[in-house]
Design a protein around this motif. Structure first.
Motif, PDB file in Angstrom:
ATOM      1  N   ALA A  86      25.845 -18.490 -15.218  1.00 41.19           N
ATOM      2  CA  ALA A  86      26.568 -17.649 -16.176  1.00 41.19           C
ATOM      3  C   ALA A  86      28.075 -17.695 -15.910  1.00 41.19           C
ATOM      4  O   ALA A  86      28.880 -17.749 -16.851  1.00 41.19           O
ATOM      5  CB  ALA A  86      26.060 -16.214 -16.103  1.00 41.19           C
ATOM      6  N   GLU A  87      28.454 -17.685 -14.644  1.00 42.81           N
ATOM      7  CA  GLU A  87      29.875 -17.796 -14.298  1.00 42.81           C
ATOM      8  C   GLU A  87      30.431 -19.147 -14.741  1.00 42.81           C
ATOM      9  O   GLU A  87      31.530 -19.237 -15.285  1.00 42.81           O
ATOM     10  CB  GLU A  87      30.049 -17.630 -12.789  1.00 42.81           C
ATOM     11  CG  GLU A  87      31.492 -17.734 -12.324  1.00 42.81           C
ATOM     12  CD  GLU A  87      31.636 -17.584 -10.824  1.00 42.81           C
ATOM     13  OE1 GLU A  87      32.727 -17.862 -10.299  1.00 42.81           O
ATOM     14  OE2 GLU A  87      30.648 -17.195 -10.163  1.00 42.81           O
ATOM     15  N   ARG A  88      29.639 -20.181 -14.517  1.00 48.20           N
ATOM     16  CA  ARG A  88      30.051 -21.524 -14.918  1.00 48.20           C
ATOM     17  C   ARG A  88      30.181 -21.610 -16.440  1.00 48.20           C
ATOM     18  O   ARG A  88      31.121 -22.219 -16.960  1.00 48.20           O
ATOM     19  CB  ARG A  88      29.008 -22.525 -14.421  1.00 48.20           C
ATOM     20  CG  ARG A  88      29.394 -23.978 -14.568  1.00 48.20           C
ATOM     21  CD  ARG A  88      30.436 -24.352 -13.566  1.00 48.20           C
ATOM     22  NE  ARG A  88      30.483 -25.793 -13.374  1.00 48.20           N
ATOM     23  CZ  ARG A  88      31.606 -26.452 -13.130  1.00 48.20           C
ATOM     24  NH1 ARG A  88      32.763 -25.809 -13.066  1.00 48.20           N
ATOM     25  NH2 ARG A  88      31.584 -27.755 -12.937  1.00 48.20           N
ATOM     26  N   ALA A  89      29.247 -21.008 -17.156  1.00 42.15           N
ATOM     27  CA  ALA A  89      29.306 -21.014 -18.618  1.00 42.15           C
ATOM     28  C   ALA A  89      30.571 -20.330 -19.114  1.00 42.15           C
ATOM     29  O   ALA A  89      31.201 -20.786 -20.079  1.00 42.15           O
ATOM     30  CB  ALA A  89      28.068 -20.332 -19.197  1.00 42.15           C
ATOM     31  N   ALA A  90      30.957 -19.235 -18.459  1.00 41.06           N
ATOM     32  CA  ALA A  90      32.192 -18.555 -18.837  1.00 41.06           C
ATOM     33  C   ALA A  90      33.398 -19.470 -18.630  1.00 41.06           C
ATOM     34  O   ALA A  90      34.333 -19.476 -19.432  1.00 41.06           O
ATOM     35  CB  ALA A  90      32.345 -17.268 -18.034  1.00 41.06           C
ATOM     36  N   GLU A  91      33.359 -20.253 -17.559  1.00 35.52           N
ATOM     37  CA  GLU A  91      34.448 -21.196 -17.304  1.00 35.52           C
ATOM     38  C   GLU A  91      34.493 -22.291 -18.364  1.00 35.52           C
ATOM     39  O   GLU A  91      35.559 -22.842 -18.646  1.00 35.52           O
ATOM     40  CB  GLU A  91      34.274 -21.830 -15.925  1.00 35.52           C
ATOM     41  CG  GLU A  91      34.426 -20.856 -14.772  1.00 35.52           C
ATOM     42  CD  GLU A  91      34.058 -21.487 -13.438  1.00 35.52           C
ATOM     43  OE1 GLU A  91      33.721 -22.696 -13.424  1.00 35.52           O
ATOM     44  OE2 GLU A  91      34.106 -20.779 -12.419  1.00 35.52           O
TER      45      GLU A  91
END
Length: 248
Positions: A86-91
């Motif tokens: 999820a953090e990667r998707a936000a990036e």
């Protein structure tokens, strides 16, 4: 899934599986009135270019993933992986249209919920997760992304489960900017949440599942698909970065 397992799940889930199948025109309205569907479900369709999910639905996706993955007996590895994805998707949000960012984020939170013991039906987590989300009236585009994430249709075909993906058959669910960005986030994140390259991730999956696994048997098709999705997303991010630089 056993009746006991389903009862235990619904006792604490914020979403209730639908007990009946009302007419299509009434289904989302009835679900919203009864509290069985996430906010925004009635306004969200299946075409990715028309889907704009509300912030509240992303938070509901995070909460549901946290509850479900807490039941997986793996010392929290799947939840750490999900948080990192999820953090990667936000990036990677700049790789998709602004109105699709929340769709990407919600799918990142929910992509692995099919590992939860109470949801297991086929033993293939993209299918099991998608079937639960479909029953719970999550938006079709979100369900389709979960069903097809990271080349799942190729693995499902080898496992003779491809027919279960037929309800989620729109091409945008397995290709295009949002599907590619979800694959990018998943395939550059190790099972324990570490950042890895797509090649490292693929190698880890093949080793973990073994030489006779469905993952190995479809690798000739799935490997290039995953690498292509990662490269396409990185290209879109570079273009977005260049556009911001030139605009500034």
């Amino acid at each position: 899934m056993s009746t006991a397992g389903l009862s235990a799940f619904t006792a604490w889930s914020p979403l209730r599986p639908v007990a009946r199948a009302p007419r299509t025109a009434d289904r989302s309205r009835d679900a919203l009135a009864s509290g069985s569907a996430p906010a925004g479900a009635a306004r969200s369709g299946g075409e990715l270019h028309t889907v704009a999910l509300e912030d509240e639905l992303v938070e509901q996706a995070r909460e549901l993933a946290a509850r479900l993955l807490a039941t997986v007996d793996d010392d929290g590895r799947r939840w750490r992986h999900t948080q990192a994805v999820a953090e990667r998707a936000a990036e990677g949000a700049a790789a998709v249209a602004p109105e699709q960012v929340n769709l990407l984020l919600a799918a990142a939170w929910l992509h692995d919920v099919g590992y939860a013991p109470a949801l297991v039906q086929t033993g293939f987590h993209p299918v099991d997760g998608a079937l639960h989300l479909q029953r719970s009236l999550w938006p079709p585009a979100l369900v389709g992304l979960v069903a097809h994430h990271s080349g799942a249709r190729l693995v499902a075909g080898v496992r003779q489960l491809g027919h279960l993906l037929d309800p989620f058959s729109r091409p945008g669910y397995w290709s295009g900017p949002v599907a590619d960005a979800l694959t990018w986030a998943d395939q550059t994140t190790a099972p324990d949440g570490r950042r890895v390259t797509v090649h490292e991730r693929i190698a880890e999956v093949l080793e973990r599942h073994g030489p006779t696994s469905a993952q190995v048997r479809c690798h000739a098709q799935r490997g290039p698909l995953l690498i292509g999705a990662v490269r396409a997303t990185e290209d879109r991010l570079l273009l977005a970065r260049a556009a911001r630089t030139s605009a500034g």
